[in-house]
Enzyme design. Structure first.
Site, PDB file in Angstrom:
ATOM      1  N   TYR A  72       0.833  -1.210   0.000  1.00  0.00           N
ATOM      2  CA  TYR A  72       0.000   0.000   0.000  1.00  0.00           C
ATOM      3  C   TYR A  72       0.867   1.259   0.000  1.00  0.00           C
ATOM      4  O   TYR A  72       0.511   2.267  -0.613  1.00  0.00           O
ATOM      5  CB  TYR A  72      -0.995  -0.029   1.167  1.00  0.00           C
ATOM      6  CG  TYR A  72      -2.218  -0.843   0.815  1.00  0.00           C
ATOM      7  CD1 TYR A  72      -2.336  -2.163   1.206  1.00  0.00           C
ATOM      8  CD2 TYR A  72      -3.220  -0.286   0.024  1.00  0.00           C
ATOM      9  CE1 TYR A  72      -3.435  -2.921   0.821  1.00  0.00           C
ATOM     10  CE2 TYR A  72      -4.322  -1.030  -0.365  1.00  0.00           C
ATOM     11  CZ  TYR A  72      -4.435  -2.350   0.040  1.00  0.00           C
ATOM     12  OH  TYR A  72      -5.509  -3.094  -0.371  1.00  0.00           O
ATOM     13  N   ARG A  75       1.753   1.737  -3.597  1.00  0.00           N
ATOM     14  CA  ARG A  75       0.623   2.295  -4.340  1.00  0.00           C
ATOM     15  C   ARG A  75       0.449   3.769  -3.997  1.00  0.00           C
ATOM     16  O   ARG A  75       0.100   4.575  -4.856  1.00  0.00           O
ATOM     17  CB  ARG A  75      -0.658   1.496  -4.054  1.00  0.00           C
ATOM     18  CG  ARG A  75      -0.648   0.135  -4.735  1.00  0.00           C
ATOM     19  CD  ARG A  75      -1.890  -0.646  -4.474  1.00  0.00           C
ATOM     20  NE  ARG A  75      -3.102   0.081  -4.851  1.00  0.00           N
ATOM     21  CZ  ARG A  75      -4.322  -0.319  -4.440  1.00  0.00           C
ATOM     22  NH1 ARG A  75      -4.451  -1.380  -3.673  1.00  0.00           N
ATOM     23  NH2 ARG A  75      -5.398   0.370  -4.792  1.00  0.00           N
ATOM     24  N   HIS A 128     -14.678   3.098  -1.160  1.00  0.00           N
ATOM     25  CA  HIS A 128     -13.743   2.047  -0.738  1.00  0.00           C
ATOM     26  C   HIS A 128     -12.568   2.636   0.039  1.00  0.00           C
ATOM     27  O   HIS A 128     -11.490   2.031   0.139  1.00  0.00           O
ATOM     28  CB  HIS A 128     -13.250   1.240  -1.953  1.00  0.00           C
ATOM     29  CG  HIS A 128     -14.313   0.385  -2.549  1.00  0.00           C
ATOM     30  ND1 HIS A 128     -14.220  -0.163  -3.803  1.00  0.00           N
ATOM     31  CD2 HIS A 128     -15.511  -0.016  -2.070  1.00  0.00           C
ATOM     32  CE1 HIS A 128     -15.314  -0.864  -4.070  1.00  0.00           C
ATOM     33  NE2 HIS A 128     -16.114  -0.782  -3.043  1.00  0.00           N
ATOM     34  N   GLY A 196     -15.283   3.884 -16.255  1.00  0.00           N
ATOM     35  CA  GLY A 196     -14.005   3.223 -15.984  1.00  0.00           C
ATOM     36  C   GLY A 196     -14.067   2.193 -14.884  1.00  0.00           C
ATOM     37  O   GLY A 196     -13.125   2.052 -14.096  1.00  0.00           O
ATOM     38  N   GLU A 224     -13.978  -0.623 -23.035  1.00  0.00           N
ATOM     39  CA  GLU A 224     -14.564  -1.829 -23.643  1.00  0.00           C
ATOM     40  C   GLU A 224     -15.891  -2.171 -22.968  1.00  0.00           C
ATOM     41  O   GLU A 224     -16.176  -1.670 -21.875  1.00  0.00           O
ATOM     42  CB  GLU A 224     -13.583  -3.008 -23.496  1.00  0.00           C
ATOM     43  CG  GLU A 224     -13.235  -3.308 -22.050  1.00  0.00           C
ATOM     44  CD  GLU A 224     -12.056  -4.250 -21.908  1.00  0.00           C
ATOM     45  OE1 GLU A 224     -11.134  -4.201 -22.748  1.00  0.00           O
ATOM     46  OE2 GLU A 224     -12.075  -5.037 -20.944  1.00  0.00           O
TER      47      GLU A 224
END
Ligand code: BV8
Length: 254
Positions: A72, A75, A128, A196, A224
């Site tokens: 983390y 990140r 989150h 996204g 997509e």
């Protein structure tokens, strides 16, 4: 740079212009063009390299807090090195446009990177959690990341308790305030836009259903097709940092 389908951009812009309250849900795809890896991309996705149950779960933290906090922290440094992209900035512009007309754009994000806020968005609903603050397991106190030395992993607070990132791990319940705000926005919006996200993580993936069941128009922006694509009123396929500025321009919010 491929231009998004002008007819679909016009349709979404018309839908947004005739709305007062919009709810937007974003996922890792919105930060991809800032240089942050998504989760499920087969080659580059985080989950193609690391097992989520090995890193994004309380049992993983209890098993190996050094591994999990190092990951983390890595990140976090990546997020700090990145800049908000034109998609983040266009969303903040659209939010300002709706608010200047007495309406609102509620921005719900699954991202823990803080790039929406750095892109100018306000009152971002971090469903989150966030990687920018950590909390002490002994006292529950929140600590801004810059104040943490990180010369040791796992890091400890001044009180001596282990520090963990303020993110929601799999198996953990969503933050009550954020959940309340997200459900309120989803059930009160005229338009719900999913951007996204693969829509694979629950209960967040259910918000668009909630909005649809309340009669809201729905739209999706993604590189997509996803499980939602056939169910939304407007599907815009393309990179969000290209599509969102086009939509904001077509709305007149730039
Ligand atoms: C919970 C924080 C109560 C940490 C994250 C119902 C059914 C099945 C399972 C469950 C269920 N209910 C609960 C579960 C269990 C679980 C779950 O959903 N599992 C899934 C995997 C099946 N949910 C939970 O555990 C939740 N808690 O329910 O508590 C409970 C507890 C126990 C049992 C029952 C109930 C908590 C979930 C939160 C986990 N924390 N993040 C961290 O970040 O490390 S989730 C994390 O992964 C992100 O926050 C995000 O939510 C998710 C990644 O998804 P996306 O953001 O969508 O990213 P992804 O890579 O998948 O997709 C990117 C998309 O972008 C793609 O579609 C791609 O095409 C597109 N894209 C790429 N580039 C671009 C682009 N689009 C546009 N432009 C581009 N340039």
């Amino acid at each position: 740079m491929e231009r998004p389908d002008p007819a679909a951009v016009a349709r979404l812009a018309d839908t947004l212009r005739s709305a007062s309250n919009v709810a937007v849900l974003t996922g890792a795809g919105v930060s991809a063009e800032s240089g942050l890896a998504t989760f499920r991309d087969k080659e580059e996705g985080l989950w193609s390299k690391y097992d989520p149950m090995e890193l994004a779960h309380i049992d993983a933290f209890n098993r190996d807090p050094e591994l999990v906090t190092r990951w983390y922290h890595w990140r976090f440094t990546r997020a700090r090195e990145c800049e908000p992209n034109a998609g983040h900035i266009a969303l903040a512009g659209l939010q300002h446009w709706f608010r200047s007309r007495g309406g609102d754009l509620a921005l719900i994000t699954q991202n823990v990177d803080g790039l929406h806020q750095r892109g100018g968005a306000a009152d971002v609903i971090e469903i989150h959690g966030t990687i920018l603050t950590w909390r002490c397991l002994a006292t529950g106190a929140h600590v801004e990341l810059d104040e943490i030395g990180f010369d040791t992993f796992p890091p400890s607070s001044d009180a001596g308790g282990l520090l963990r990132p303020n993110v929601i791990w799999f198996g953990e319940s969503l933050p009550p305030e954020a959940l309340e705000a997200a459900e309120q926005a989803s059930s009160a919006c005229d338009v719900f836009v999913s951007i996204g996200t693969s829509g694979m993580v629950w209960p967040t993936a259910g918000f668009i259903e909630e909005a649809k069941s309340r009669g809201a128009a729905t739209a999706e922006i993604n590189l997509e097709p996803t499980p939602m694509t056939d169910q939304v009123d407007v599907s815009l396929l393309g990179p969000s940092a290209v599509v969102l500025p086009s939509v904001a321009e077509a709305v007149g919010a730039t």
